[in-house]
Design a protein around this motif. Structure first.
Motif, mmCIF file in Angstrom:
data_model
loop_
_atom_site.group_PDB
_atom_site.id
_atom_site.type_symbol
_atom_site.label_atom_id
_atom_site.label_comp_id
_atom_site.label_asym_id
_atom_site.label_seq_id
_atom_site.Cartn_x
_atom_site.Cartn_y
_atom_site.Cartn_z
ATOM 1 N N GLN A 1 0.702 -0.813 -0.086
ATOM 2 C CA GLN A 1 -0.231 -0.084 -0.122
ATOM 3 C C GLN A 1 0.417 1.039 0.360
ATOM 4 O O GLN A 1 0.381 2.425 -0.880
ATOM 5 N N GLN B 1 1.494 6.529 -6.557
ATOM 6 C CA GLN B 1 0.146 7.592 -6.779
ATOM 7 C C GLN B 1 0.348 8.914 -7.424
ATOM 8 O O GLN B 1 -0.431 9.849 -7.461
ATOM 9 N N LYS B 2 1.442 9.564 -5.843
ATOM 10 C CA LYS B 2 1.398 10.821 -5.837
ATOM 11 C C LYS B 2 2.822 10.704 -7.163
ATOM 12 O O LYS B 2 2.669 12.321 -7.397
ATOM 13 N N ARG C 1 1.161 4.562 -2.610
ATOM 14 C CA ARG C 1 0.705 5.439 -2.684
ATOM 15 C C ARG C 1 1.792 6.431 -3.232
ATOM 16 O O ARG C 1 1.778 7.637 -4.282
#
Length: 517
Positions: free
Chosen positions: A466, A473-474, A470
């Motif tokens: 995760q 994703q940034k 994440r």
């Protein structure tokens, strides 16, 4: 110039100087020249004729260097084979190039014997504690025993010098044909931009069966520099001790080695004060690693480069541009042209992704007896007298003409109708705290077509899937973000040390199949 003249010239100019260090063995240029003459004469006595192929199936040892130059002095063609090669692959290479001779080590003699049936090999030379000599098996020590032996041949520089077999990641290995002129052009170009001199001392841990490692030897001999051979980078501290002891000035590495160095906790900036330069090729260094290497080696010039076996080297990034364009692999090497084309072979403008094409005197002659494969990559060039190399690699240029690697054509992931270059995702993963190495490939998905999957090696055991997703994703567009992440202690590599996307995908599929049972 023929490649054996590299050694003859340096022996004439630097006869007493140490040319080669391999463990406890140290050979001067004069000694290396004389011993390779003796072995060349032995090959000729054994019946080898100009143009015959001979394999050097050895690890990084002094006998391997002697063997390469001996084969060339006999007018023959050498093919360096990784010492980790298994009998089936070796058998294929022996039969493919119709090799007449194999020079090997005692510890590898059994593999040679297993691979020989059905081949043209009628001469095996064994270094080390070999068994009894016979009609077609000779001891290396016996072959170099005659101090008066001198080879004779009348070859020229357009003759074939070497066959370098590709890793075969997409099928059977192919023999890349390089003439003496090809080799001389590549070696001259590279030593020019590296600003090599006879004062350099280069440490090479890369297999000499890998063209990056092989050229360290050839270039050092050409310019009268010293080459220090080691067999692996498994124990980095021992290599650092050798660098200090031998006063090494040049250190070629690959991204895997860089990752190992950067994971070491007890290294202080400037711990190798005599080092002048570091080179990298085989795969691009992650931008994050470039910055950390520069901090760890202040004052050491870092050369980021790109190449492929079919032409040795394509591009180099002038060190002054590292801060300006850290993601670039630079410009064409001296006496070479590199440009990007579309699917119709037309040159494209800045920021347009296309295939990289290389034009220059170092471009291979083709693949050994494989006209179809040759025709796919060597195509008509700007002039009617030439063929240029279509690399199969996707690139773009910036407005100043600097090149950026995007990915292999075959590696592009098609997800949601978008094209994802694995290298861009891997660059984001390398910038994630706790990630040491990463590789990305596509896996079948009923909705997306292909989903992006990442396999990572971490130096923080608390890092989770995760957290990695994440982070991506940034830093990435949504369609580029991995849908899944798996963790491993080590990424798969080819025999030459390159990270292998295909092997990583095969291992992932194998694990998925096992879990489904």
């Amino acid at each position: 110039m023929r490649v054996e003249e590299f050694l003859r010239n340096s022996a004439r100019l630097h006869g007493e100087k140490i040319a080669l260090v391999a463990g406890a063995n140290r050979l001067s240029f004069g000694e290396l020249d004389a011993v390779s003459d003796r072995l060349a004469a032995a090959l000729q006595r054994a019946g080898l004729e100009p143009g015959d192929r001979a394999l050097v199936f050895m690890d990084n040892c002094w006998e391997a260097v002697v063997s390469i130059f001996a084969i060339l002095k006999a007018g023959c063609v050498f093919s360096p084979i990784n010492s980790s090669t298994k009998p089936d692959r070796l058998s294929y290479i022996l039969r493919n190039c119709r090799a007449r001779a194999v020079i090997t080590q005692a510890k590898l003699e059994g593999i040679v014997e297993a691979a020989r049936p059905g081949s043209s090999v009628d001469c095996v030379i064994v270094a080390g504690a070999a068994g009894e000599s016979g009609k077609d098996v000779m001891r290396f020590s016996d072959c170099i025993a005659d101090p008066g032996a001198t080879p004779r041949h009348g070859g020229i520089d357009i003759d074939l010098a070497m066959l370098i077999y590709t890793s075969g990641s997409t099928g059977r290995p192919k023999g890349v044909m390089m003439t003496h002129r090809n080799v001389e052009a590549a070696a001259t170009s590279i030593t020019t931009y590296l600003e090599n001199t006879s004062d350099d001392i280069v440490l090479n841990v890369l297999p000499i069966a890998f063209d990056y490692g092989l050229y360290q030897v050839l270039m050092a001999i050409k310019i009268g520099a010293t080459i220090v051979l080691e067999n692996s980078f498994a124990f980095p501290q021992a290599i650092f001790d050798t660098i200090l002891r031998e006063k090494v000035t040049g250190f070629p590495l690959v991204p895997t080695m860089a990752a190992m160095i950067l994971n070491m906790r007890d290294l202080r900036p400037g711990f190798l004060p005599g080092l002048r330069y570091i080179t990298n090729t085989a795969a691009a260094l992650p931008v994050e690693h470039i910055g950390r290497l520069r901090r760890l080696f202040p004052g050491v010039t870092l050369y980021s480069m790109y190449g492929l076996t079919e032409c040795k080297r394509c591009t180099w990034l002038p060190p002054s541009q590292l801060d300006v364009r850290p993601g670039s692999v630079g410009i064409a090497i001296p006496n070479t042209q590199a440009y990007v084309v579309d699917d119709e072979g037309r040159k494209v403008g800045a920021d347009v992704v296309g295939e990289l094409v290389i034009r220059g005197p170092h471009v291979m002659q083709g693949y050994w007896e494989d006209e179809q494969a040759t025709a796919r990559v060597l195509r008509p060039g700007p002039h009617p007298w030439e063929r240029v190399l279509h690399t199969g690699d996707l690139f773009r240029t910036d407005s100043d003409g600097f090149l950026y690697f995007v990915g292999r054509k075959d590696d592009i992931i098609k997800s949601r109708g978008e094209k994802v270059a694995p290298k861009e995702v891997e660059a984001a993963l390398h910038a994630c705290p706790g990630v040491s190495e990463a590789i990305v490939f596509g896996i079948p998905d009923p909705v997306l077509g292909q989903a992006v999957h990442a396999v990572v090696v971490v130096n923080d055991p608390a890092l989770s899937e995760q957290v990695v997703i994440r982070h991506c994703q940034k830093n990435l567009e949504d369609f580029m973000v991995p849908r899944s992440v798996s963790f491993t202690n080590e990424l798969p590599r080819t025999d030459t040390g390159k990270l292998s996307r295909r092997l990583a995908a095969d291992e992932f599929n194998r694990q998925e199949t096992e879990m489904a049972k």
